[in-house]
Design a protein around this motif. Structure first.
Motif, PDB file in Angstrom:
ATOM      1  N   ARG A 226       0.812  -1.217   0.000  1.00 24.14           N
ATOM      2  CA  ARG A 226       0.000   0.000   0.000  1.00 24.14           C
ATOM      3  C   ARG A 226       0.848   1.271   0.000  1.00 24.14           C
ATOM      4  N   TYR A 229      -0.283   4.274  -2.045  1.00 29.61           N
ATOM      5  CA  TYR A 229      -1.557   4.898  -1.686  1.00 29.61           C
ATOM      6  C   TYR A 229      -1.502   5.686  -0.382  1.00 29.61           C
ATOM      7  N   LYS A 232      -2.712   9.321   0.438  1.00 30.62           N
ATOM      8  CA  LYS A 232      -4.126   9.638   0.623  1.00 30.62           C
ATOM      9  C   LYS A 232      -4.523   9.691   2.107  1.00 30.62           C
TER      10      LYS A 232
END
Length: 297
Positions: A226, A229, A232
């Protein structure tokens, strides 16, 4: 400092037809919602290490994930996915009316916390990632580095047993025991809550998702990553790691660099459980982070 406490409340939550048992300490709107490691471990070891936060004005909630502890233990291996556990976590949060939480994930619970944060960002006040990673392929390379410290002959022996499937051989188990005492918990005597969780380990979820032991990843999370990402995740994030952690400081640093608002603390002379190994260093760091962000909110 940690101590064993009786929960103020015990809750039974229905999750897709299964019973999940949750435990609550203290009261109030400042909730530390704990996601323990494993997979397949009861929450005892993490619950008992953090219930003392109730002494500082926080409500602390932990739960036995499906397949563990007092919760139901279905035999359906299709249930053992990180996505299903994300939805289970959200079901527990809603059922207990927790509102926005300080989400604390340890080890596998940190992987779960990351996916929860990416799925339900509106439900977080802060994120606390303890002794965890966001990039499994990088972790695998770090575990190989830790194993190599045992020496080439021992590593060769381990690889032989892994290839043959003889992971219960005494010499292989002896090598894993050494690694566990170096990189999981460096105390000569492991605390009672840790031992309780280990004694009740459900290897079904663990083998399906992770693998046969802490140093060999073969399950459905072996390619989980992850890092791309994490930008975010907008909430303030605390990352903690032990100097000798199996989920290494290098893994923690990767998360810090990828997150927009993160701070990192490395605990000296600790491995995977600083809250038991170095409590005099661990609790001031956690309480300071929570106090600063409770006031800011």
């Amino acid at each position: 400092m940690w101590r064993e406490m009786k929960p103020d409340e015990r809750h039974e939550v229905q999750v897709d037809g299964h019973r999940v048992i949750a435990y609550s300490f203290g009261t109030g709107d400042e909730v530390v919602f704990c996601l323990n490691g494993g997979p397949g471990l009861p929450c005892d070891y993490l619950r008992e290490a953090h219930s003392c936060l109730a002494d500082h004005g926080f409500r602390v909630v932990a739960f036995d994930q499906l397949g563990t502890g007092a919760s139901d233990r279905p035999q359906d291996s299709s249930l053992w996915t990180i996505g299903r556990y994300v939805e289970e976590t959200e079901t527990v949060r809603k059922a207990l009316g927790l509102g926005r939480v300080h989400l604390l994930g340890h080890s596998w619970g940190g992987w779960l916390a990351i996916d929860y944060a990416l799925t339900y960002p509106q439900n977080l006040k802060t994120l606390i990632l303890e002794n965890t990673v966001a990039d499994m392929p990088h972790l695998v390379s770090e575990l190989e580095r830790l194993r190599s410290a045992l020496g080439s002959e021992t590593v060769g022996m381990m690889q032989k047993h892994e290839a043959q499937g003889t992971l219960d051989h005494p010499e292989y188990m002896a090598a894993i025991t050494i690694l566990n005492y170096r990189h999981v918990c460096r105390l000569a005597d492991w605390p009672a809550p840790v031992q309780r969780s280990l004694d009740d380990w459900n290897m079904g979820p663990y083998g399906t998702m992770q693998g046969p032991n802490e140093f060999l990843y073969t399950g459905n999370l072996k390619d989980w990553n992850r890092l791309p990402y994490l930008a975010k995740v907008a909430v303030p994030t605390l990352i903690t790691v032990g100097e000798h952690d199996e989920l290494t400081p290098a893994c923690a640093m990767r998360m810090k660099l990828a997150l927009p608002d993160a701070e990192l603390k490395v605990f000296a002379n600790a491995s995977h459980m600083p809250f038991y190994e170095q409590p005099q260093s661990y609790y001031p760091v956690l309480l300071d982070f929570l106090a600063r962000h409770r006031l800011a909110l």
